[in-house]
Design a protein around this motif. Structure first.
Motif, mmCIF file in Angstrom:
data_model
loop_
_atom_site.group_PDB
_atom_site.id
_atom_site.type_symbol
_atom_site.label_atom_id
_atom_site.label_comp_id
_atom_site.label_asym_id
_atom_site.label_seq_id
_atom_site.Cartn_x
_atom_site.Cartn_y
_atom_site.Cartn_z
ATOM 1 N N SER A 23 58.451 28.379 30.792
ATOM 2 C CA SER A 23 58.314 29.308 31.722
ATOM 3 C C SER A 23 57.173 28.716 32.778
ATOM 4 O O SER A 23 56.506 27.796 32.257
ATOM 5 N N ALA A 24 57.039 28.962 33.933
ATOM 6 C CA ALA A 24 56.344 28.789 34.738
ATOM 7 C C ALA A 24 54.683 29.384 34.505
ATOM 8 O O ALA A 24 54.752 30.540 34.025
ATOM 9 N N VAL A 25 53.635 28.640 34.714
ATOM 10 C CA VAL A 25 52.115 28.996 34.227
ATOM 11 C C VAL A 25 51.384 28.828 35.468
ATOM 12 O O VAL A 25 51.415 28.022 36.151
ATOM 13 N N TRP A 26 50.719 29.970 35.751
ATOM 14 C CA TRP A 26 49.723 29.955 36.871
ATOM 15 C C TRP A 26 48.287 30.262 36.225
ATOM 16 O O TRP A 26 48.008 31.067 35.257
ATOM 17 N N LEU A 27 47.344 29.566 37.090
ATOM 18 C CA LEU A 27 45.861 29.892 36.717
ATOM 19 C C LEU A 27 45.441 30.878 37.999
ATOM 20 O O LEU A 27 45.482 30.339 39.070
ATOM 21 N N GLY A 28 44.835 32.053 37.770
ATOM 22 C CA GLY A 28 44.114 32.926 38.758
ATOM 23 C C GLY A 28 42.774 32.696 38.783
ATOM 24 O O GLY A 28 42.104 32.816 37.551
ATOM 25 N N ILE A 29 42.049 32.310 39.789
ATOM 26 C CA ILE A 29 40.929 32.146 39.902
ATOM 27 C C ILE A 29 40.347 32.103 41.415
ATOM 28 O O ILE A 29 41.083 31.717 42.291
ATOM 29 N N ARG A 32 42.747 33.828 44.054
ATOM 30 C CA ARG A 32 44.209 33.262 44.364
ATOM 31 C C ARG A 32 44.973 32.604 43.133
ATOM 32 O O ARG A 32 43.845 32.573 42.025
ATOM 33 N N GLU A 33 46.030 32.281 42.956
ATOM 34 C CA GLU A 33 46.652 31.510 42.065
ATOM 35 C C GLU A 33 46.982 30.145 42.148
ATOM 36 O O GLU A 33 47.325 29.829 43.492
ATOM 37 N N PHE A 34 47.070 29.410 41.326
ATOM 38 C CA PHE A 34 47.419 27.989 41.179
ATOM 39 C C PHE A 34 48.730 27.762 40.093
ATOM 40 O O PHE A 34 48.277 28.112 39.012
ATOM 41 N N PRO A 71 43.018 26.923 51.579
ATOM 42 C CA PRO A 71 41.821 27.212 52.301
ATOM 43 C C PRO A 71 40.483 27.435 51.120
ATOM 44 O O PRO A 71 40.856 27.242 50.135
ATOM 45 N N ALA A 72 39.544 26.964 52.174
ATOM 46 C CA ALA A 72 38.467 26.847 51.185
ATOM 47 C C ALA A 72 37.991 27.973 50.232
ATOM 48 O O ALA A 72 37.612 29.014 50.717
ATOM 49 N N LEU A 73 37.656 27.703 48.912
ATOM 50 C CA LEU A 73 37.137 28.805 48.031
ATOM 51 C C LEU A 73 35.541 28.542 47.692
ATOM 52 O O LEU A 73 35.337 27.130 47.755
ATOM 53 N N ALA A 74 35.034 29.546 47.285
ATOM 54 C CA ALA A 74 33.396 29.118 47.075
ATOM 55 C C ALA A 74 33.255 29.763 45.599
ATOM 56 O O ALA A 74 33.990 30.567 45.161
ATOM 57 N N THR A 75 32.177 29.170 45.086
ATOM 58 C CA THR A 75 31.909 29.527 43.759
ATOM 59 C C THR A 75 31.273 31.101 43.714
ATOM 60 O O THR A 75 31.314 31.961 42.595
ATOM 61 N N TYR A 81 36.423 37.974 41.566
ATOM 62 C CA TYR A 81 37.653 38.223 41.054
ATOM 63 C C TYR A 81 37.897 37.583 39.693
ATOM 64 O O TYR A 81 37.100 36.862 39.226
ATOM 65 N N PRO A 82 38.951 38.210 39.063
ATOM 66 C CA PRO A 82 39.104 37.798 37.785
ATOM 67 C C PRO A 82 39.627 36.359 37.531
ATOM 68 O O PRO A 82 40.113 36.008 38.418
ATOM 69 N N VAL A 83 39.237 35.785 36.593
ATOM 70 C CA VAL A 83 40.116 34.624 35.858
ATOM 71 C C VAL A 83 40.791 34.606 34.828
ATOM 72 O O VAL A 83 40.470 35.435 33.812
ATOM 73 N N TYR A 84 42.078 34.143 35.105
ATOM 74 C CA TYR A 84 43.278 34.480 34.037
ATOM 75 C C TYR A 84 44.313 33.281 33.968
ATOM 76 O O TYR A 84 44.106 32.659 34.958
#
Length: 269
Positions: A23-29, A32-34, A71-75, A81-84
């Protein structure tokens, strides 16, 4: 505000039977997702320990789109937002048993890390199955680094620090009250403490709420004099204390709350 330039996801698939997934796996952070995919056929095969790098030194497919700089994300977004991690469970081998997972943002001395402490170690109870029938998302918690709200602020040549210990003056707790010779209470804050008259000159004070730190008792003690003093301007001869017209001697005491001290008795004036 610090820009996110690099994200590293270290993913360990369990070695138990049927733990692997296609299955496809994404990281949300950071809002947004990657997609976590290096292009290899078995990123999540049995006992695979895969490392996915997003941004600088990337090793994932579609690197321009899977880039936290575009686009640029910041710490600051890390705690907004949740990390998952999420899998879709749509392939012919959808279920997946995850053994361990660690996400590092901006590796270095000021890195931010996220993981699930419940997966620390190995064995039953230290892994999790993901699939459509029982959930496809695992949320992570911060395990290292500090939030932007907690970072010290620099304005010009002034460094502003945040209180990390102690209490503000506004938080100081003060209890006031009067205790009669028989142990009864009157006037201010009388509900904040209880008094037990043990014996003559001996009182036990119990406060309704505990103090956060060692407290100090400041008391003014009065005791009755039986008309022993003489003269037009009576004075207590011991330590020069002024004897009031009411024939009571007044003395200021400052005692640690955890110690007991009775008022001194004047045997003669």
């Amino acid at each position: 505000m610090t820009a996110i330039t690099k994200i590293i996801a270290e993913v360990h698939t369990s070695g138990v039977d049927h733990a692997d997934t296609r299955s496809a796996v994404w990281l949300g952070i950071a809002g947004r997702e990657f997609r976590l995919s290096t292009g290899r056929d078995r990123d999540f095969s049995l006992e695979a320990e895969a490392t996915f790098t997003l941004g600088e030194d990337t090793n994932v497919e579609n690197p321009e789109q899977n880039d936290p700089r575009n686009p640029a994300l910041a710490t600051a977004d890390l705690d907004r937002y949740p990390v998952y991690i999420r899998m879709d469970g749509s392939e012919d081998a959808p279920h997946w048993c995850l053994e361990d997972l660690k996400v590092t943002v901006n590796p270095g001395p000021e890195s931010h890390e996220f993981a699930d402490p419940r997966l620390d170690g190995r064995g039953d109870g230290r892994r999790i199955w993901l699939d459509n029938p029982f959930g496809n998302i695992l949320h992570l918690r911060r395990t290292a680094g500090i939030t932007d709200q907690a970072v010290r602020m620099i304005r010009g040549n002034i460094l502003h620090l945040r209180r990390t210990a102690g209490i503000a003056d506004q938080a100081v707790r003060i209890v006031r009250g009067n205790i009669q010779a028989n142990g009864s209470k009157e006037q201010i804050d009388a509900d904040d403490f209880q008094v037990t008259h043990v014996d003559k000159g001996h009182y036990k004070i119990a406060f309704t709420q505990p103090f956060a730190t060692t407290a100090t008792l400041v008391a003014t003690a009065f005791w009755q004099q039986l008309g022993q003093c003489r003269g037009p301007q009576p004075r207590c001869q011991r330590r020069g204390h002024q004897l009031h017209q009411s024939l009571r001697c007044r003395r200021r005491l400052r005692l640690p709350l955890h110690r007991r001290r009775t008022a001194p008795q004047h045997s003669r004036h």
